[in-house]
Design a protein around this motif. Structure first.
Motif, PDB file in Angstrom:
ATOM      1  N   LYS A  18     -64.431  23.422 -24.088  1.00 49.27           N
ATOM      2  CA  LYS A  18     -63.633  24.253 -23.203  1.00 49.27           C
ATOM      3  C   LYS A  18     -64.413  25.558 -22.716  1.00 49.27           C
ATOM      4  CE  LYS A  18     -59.277  22.808 -24.455  1.00 49.27           C
ATOM      5  NZ  LYS A  18     -58.546  22.681 -25.714  1.00 49.27           N
TER       6      LYS A  18
ATOM      7  N   LYS B 266     -64.067  20.258 -29.092  1.00 46.96           N
ATOM      8  CA  LYS B 266     -63.047  20.618 -28.102  1.00 46.96           C
ATOM      9  C   LYS B 266     -63.189  22.115 -27.795  1.00 46.96           C
ATOM     10  CE  LYS B 266     -58.751  19.532 -29.066  1.00 46.96           C
ATOM     11  NZ  LYS B 266     -57.601  18.671 -29.374  1.00 46.96           N
TER      12      LYS B 266
ATOM     13  N   SER C  44     -61.786  14.451 -20.787  1.00 43.19           N
ATOM     14  CA  SER C  44     -60.928  14.951 -21.527  1.00 43.19           C
ATOM     15  C   SER C  44     -61.055  15.488 -22.975  1.00 43.19           C
ATOM     16  CB  SER C  44     -59.567  13.892 -21.279  1.00 43.19           C
ATOM     17  OG  SER C  44     -60.059  12.698 -21.922  1.00 43.19           O
TER      18      SER C  44
ATOM     19  N   SER D 271     -52.766  15.446 -29.624  1.00 39.43           N
ATOM     20  CA  SER D 271     -53.192  16.155 -30.522  1.00 39.43           C
ATOM     21  C   SER D 271     -52.121  16.562 -31.804  1.00 39.43           C
ATOM     22  CB  SER D 271     -54.002  17.280 -30.262  1.00 39.43           C
ATOM     23  OG  SER D 271     -53.029  18.276 -29.482  1.00 39.43           O
TER      24      SER D 271
ATOM     25  N   VAL E  16     -62.579   5.840 -20.184  1.00 39.14           N
ATOM     26  CA  VAL E  16     -61.753   6.839 -20.316  1.00 39.14           C
ATOM     27  C   VAL E  16     -62.678   8.179 -19.732  1.00 39.14           C
ATOM     28  CG1 VAL E  16     -61.166   8.455 -22.162  1.00 39.14           C
ATOM     29  CG2 VAL E  16     -60.768   6.209 -22.361  1.00 39.14           C
TER      30      VAL E  16
ATOM     31  N   SER F 133     -52.372  24.393 -28.493  1.00 39.20           N
ATOM     32  CA  SER F 133     -52.651  23.143 -27.796  1.00 39.20           C
ATOM     33  C   SER F 133     -51.390  22.630 -26.994  1.00 39.20           C
ATOM     34  CB  SER F 133     -53.232  22.205 -28.488  1.00 39.20           C
ATOM     35  OG  SER F 133     -52.504  21.694 -29.674  1.00 39.20           O
ATOM     36  N   ASP F 134     -51.363  21.861 -26.179  1.00 35.74           N
ATOM     37  CA  ASP F 134     -50.117  21.544 -25.392  1.00 35.74           C
ATOM     38  C   ASP F 134     -49.407  20.518 -25.899  1.00 35.74           C
ATOM     39  OD1 ASP F 134     -51.816  19.201 -25.115  1.00 35.74           O
ATOM     40  OD2 ASP F 134     -51.724  19.114 -23.009  1.00 35.74           O
TER      41      ASP F 134
ATOM     42  N   ASP G  93     -61.984   2.377 -23.371  1.00 46.63           N
ATOM     43  CA  ASP G  93     -60.795   2.862 -24.548  1.00 46.63           C
ATOM     44  C   ASP G  93     -60.669   1.695 -25.340  1.00 46.63           C
ATOM     45  OD1 ASP G  93     -58.137   4.326 -24.210  1.00 46.63           O
ATOM     46  OD2 ASP G  93     -57.781   2.408 -25.005  1.00 46.63           O
TER      47      ASP G  93
ATOM     48  N   ASN H  94     -53.304   4.546 -29.782  1.00 46.33           N
ATOM     49  CA  ASN H  94     -54.203   5.038 -29.813  1.00 46.33           C
ATOM     50  C   ASN H  94     -54.331   6.278 -30.526  1.00 46.33           C
ATOM     51  OD1 ASN H  94     -54.471   7.443 -27.654  1.00 46.33           O
ATOM     52  ND2 ASN H  94     -54.642   5.821 -26.153  1.00 46.33           N
ATOM     53  N   THR H  95     -53.250   7.251 -30.607  1.00 46.99           N
ATOM     54  CA  THR H  95     -53.075   8.394 -31.027  1.00 46.99           C
ATOM     55  C   THR H  95     -52.959   7.969 -32.719  1.00 46.99           C
ATOM     56  OG1 THR H  95     -51.867   9.478 -29.492  1.00 46.99           O
ATOM     57  CG2 THR H  95     -51.247  10.015 -31.633  1.00 46.99           C
TER      58      THR H  95
ATOM     59  N   PHE I 106     -46.931  12.518 -28.956  1.00 46.05           N
ATOM     60  CA  PHE I 106     -48.310  11.748 -29.320  1.00 46.05           C
ATOM     61  C   PHE I 106     -49.592  12.891 -28.926  1.00 46.05           C
ATOM     62  CE2 PHE I 106     -49.946  10.962 -24.945  1.00 46.05           C
ATOM     63  CZ  PHE I 106     -48.944  11.335 -24.085  1.00 46.05           C
TER      64      PHE I 106
ATOM     65  N   HIS J 283     -60.327  -0.122 -19.389  1.00 46.63           N
ATOM     66  CA  HIS J 283     -60.037   1.389 -18.786  1.00 46.63           C
ATOM     67  C   HIS J 283     -61.424   2.127 -19.434  1.00 46.63           C
ATOM     68  CE1 HIS J 283     -58.405   5.295 -18.106  1.00 46.63           C
ATOM     69  NE2 HIS J 283     -58.178   5.387 -19.418  1.00 46.63           N
TER      70      HIS J 283
ATOM     71  N   ASP K  95     -47.769  16.791 -25.909  1.00 47.96           N
ATOM     72  CA  ASP K  95     -47.732  15.725 -25.260  1.00 47.96           C
ATOM     73  C   ASP K  95     -46.700  14.853 -25.581  1.00 47.96           C
ATOM     74  OD1 ASP K  95     -50.552  15.892 -23.725  1.00 47.96           O
ATOM     75  OD2 ASP K  95     -51.062  16.016 -25.792  1.00 47.96           O
TER      76      ASP K  95
HETATM   77  P1  ATP Z   1     -55.726  18.930 -26.320  1.00 42.16           P
HETATM   78  O1  ATP Z   1     -55.357  19.681 -27.759  1.00 42.16           O
HETATM   79  O2  ATP Z   1     -56.835  19.578 -25.528  1.00 42.16           O
HETATM   80  O3  ATP Z   1     -54.840  18.696 -25.435  1.00 42.16           O
HETATM   81  P2  ATP Z   1     -55.364  16.176 -27.099  1.00 42.16           P
HETATM   82  O4  ATP Z   1     -55.988  15.423 -28.342  1.00 42.16           O
HETATM   83  O5  ATP Z   1     -53.788  16.214 -27.006  1.00 42.16           O
HETATM   84  O6  ATP Z   1     -56.057  17.442 -27.009  1.00 42.16           O
HETATM   85  P3  ATP Z   1     -55.523  14.952 -24.404  1.00 42.16           P
HETATM   86  O7  ATP Z   1     -56.897  14.824 -23.917  1.00 42.16           O
HETATM   87  O8  ATP Z   1     -54.663  16.066 -24.216  1.00 42.16           O
HETATM   88  O9  ATP Z   1     -56.021  15.192 -26.117  1.00 42.16           O
HETATM   89  O10 ATP Z   1     -54.883  13.427 -24.577  1.00 42.16           O
HETATM   90  C1  ATP Z   1     -53.640  13.259 -25.213  1.00 42.16           C
HETATM   91  C2  ATP Z   1     -53.490  11.786 -25.498  1.00 42.16           C
HETATM   92  O11 ATP Z   1     -53.322  11.584 -23.986  1.00 42.16           O
HETATM   93  C3  ATP Z   1     -54.627  11.216 -25.966  1.00 42.16           C
HETATM   94  O12 ATP Z   1     -54.507  11.096 -27.509  1.00 42.16           O
HETATM   95  C4  ATP Z   1     -54.535   9.910 -25.515  1.00 42.16           C
HETATM   96  O13 ATP Z   1     -53.589   9.081 -25.808  1.00 42.16           O
HETATM   97  C5  ATP Z   1     -53.958  10.001 -24.133  1.00 42.16           C
HETATM   98  N1  ATP Z   1     -55.174  10.040 -23.347  1.00 42.16           N
HETATM   99  C6  ATP Z   1     -55.702  11.299 -22.576  1.00 42.16           C
HETATM  100  N2  ATP Z   1     -56.764  11.097 -21.782  1.00 42.16           N
HETATM  101  C7  ATP Z   1     -56.825   9.876 -21.559  1.00 42.16           C
HETATM  102  C8  ATP Z   1     -57.384   8.951 -20.922  1.00 42.16           C
HETATM  103  N3  ATP Z   1     -58.503   9.192 -20.154  1.00 42.16           N
HETATM  104  N4  ATP Z   1     -57.130   7.618 -21.027  1.00 42.16           N
HETATM  105  C9  ATP Z   1     -56.491   6.986 -21.885  1.00 42.16           C
HETATM  106  N5  ATP Z   1     -55.323   7.989 -22.544  1.00 42.16           N
HETATM  107  C10 ATP Z   1     -55.803   9.047 -22.482  1.00 42.16           C
END
Ligand code: ATP
Ligand code: MG
Length: 356
Positions: free
Chosen positions: A173, A169, A186, A62, A318, A72-73, A310, A147-148, A60, A316, A75
């Protein structure tokens, strides 16, 4: 393939658009990187997780929603639907898996004081990932998958969203305001600020409110609820006409910065779900820091300096990780950005992404 735009965007900010794209282009992840990340996901899934316990390992964040940048990491979310799992998914499995990942040579950190258990994995530089790779593995984080999908759908409607997200982003950063662990916001939080702007502030709007348009008639087999929250949104992209807003990416970015430079963070809650896009902190009861008792009897502090609702888990905030100083920095950066972009002079706006 991304959406096609019927006519070229207006060009008043062409220099700034060019600058934004010049920052973004080197960050697009290559097809090869995406492929390697999927291979790694599959290795973790098949070789490691399945051997410990049959479950689902789902990407899920990014990597799936279209907002990934190079390096990017990754998830991942582990779900277990079996009635009698060998290890309890939220308490036992994270520990067992953390130990297993260590055996495979990953650097492992297990976070149990978070809302859901998270394993943070770091892999040092390898031939495939010369800069190393970070992974977050969450357990039973089902709402994040939804949400993704919502974000992914928005990103398919208008290609300007992705460019704005990548730029914000990067900007956040380098300016030091993109770390939920250090009192700022975040990436997910920033994406929601951009969606609120494109849905509710840009005029005419660039994006429809997918949680509000249509007759809200679910299609058969559509999931409507997750963990007690309404997760419905409009998914039929063929029935969404292109936006009448033809502004360039540069102009939208400039408007975005000036909107948040003047935003009433003290009283208002940013919401993408609500028609109009704004709620008051009072109406949400988000007026002071709330302490709740988390999983291991530790106190979890939710601050309410910067409030972003959210889209699904509407209780929640965010932005709860943002502290008083964090908000001060974020506001300051929005003001600085707004001033620099208004100059419309390449020599001036290049300072926007200088490392702080
Ligand atoms: P990056 O490339 O910086 O890692 P990213 O789009 O993966 O960006 P993240 O902030 O790592 O964003 O979040 C990854 C996922 O985790 C989001 O898509 C969301 O589903 C969930 N998430 C992250 N932060 C929150 C939060 N504060 N509350 C709820 N869900 C979150
Ligand atoms: Mg991520």
């Amino acid at each position: 393939a991304g959406p096609t735009n019927p006519q070229p965007y207006q060009d008043a900010y062409s220099g700034f658009t060019e600058y934004v794209l010049s920052i973004n282009r080197p960050q697009y992840p290559s097809a090869n990187e995406m492929y390697l990340k999927e291979q790694l996901r599959s290795l973790i899934d098949v070789e490691i997780v399945q051997r410990i316990q049959p479950s689902r390992v789902i990407p899920f964040g990014s990597l799936v929603n279209g907002f990934a940048t190079a390096n990017s990491d990754l998830d991942l979310c582990i779900l277990d639907d079996s009635p009698n799992p060998r290890y309890k998914i939220k308490t036992e499995l994270p520990e067992v898996l953390a130990a297993e990942f260590e055996r495979y040579g990953f650097e492992v950190k297990l976070l149990t004081k978070t809302r859901i258990p998270i394993i943070k994995l770091v892999q040092g530089p390898t031939a495939q990932f010369p800069l190393g790779l970070a992974m977050d593995i969450g357990f039973e984080n089902r709402l994040a998958l939804h949400n993704t999908r919502l974000l992914a759908t928005y990103s398919r409607i208008d290609s300007r969203l992705r460019e704005m997200v990548l730029f914000v982003k990067h900007w956040a950063k380098v300016r030091g305001i993109n770390s939920s662990y250090h009192g700022t916001l975040s990436s997910y939080g920033y994406v929601l600020t951009i969606l609120h702007f494109l849905i509710n502030v840009a005029s005419p709007s660039c994006l429809p409110n997918l949680q509000h348009i249509g007759a809200q008639v679910p299609v058969p087999f559509e999931e409507l609820e997750c963990e007690g929250y309404n997760i419905w949104f409009f998914k039929d992209l063929t029935n969404i006409p292109p936006s009448l807003n033809r502004r360039s990416i540069g102009e939208l970015m400039a408007e975005y910065f000036s909107y948040y430079a003047q935003f009433d963070f003290r009283n208002m809650v940013i919401s993408i779900r609500t028609p109009g896009g704004l709620l008051t902190k009072t109406s949400k009861g988000w007026t002071q820091a709330l302490d709740r008792v988390g999983p291991e009897d530790q106190k979890v502090r939710s601050r309410n300096f910067l409030c972003i609702e959210d889209p699904f888990e509407i209780t929640h905030n965010v932005g709860r990780t943002v502290g008083k100083n964090g908000l001060y920095d974020i506001r300051g950066e929005y003001m600085r950005a707004s001033k620099l972009t208004r100059a419309r002079d390449p020599r001036v706006f290049r300072a926007l992404c200088e490392q702080r």
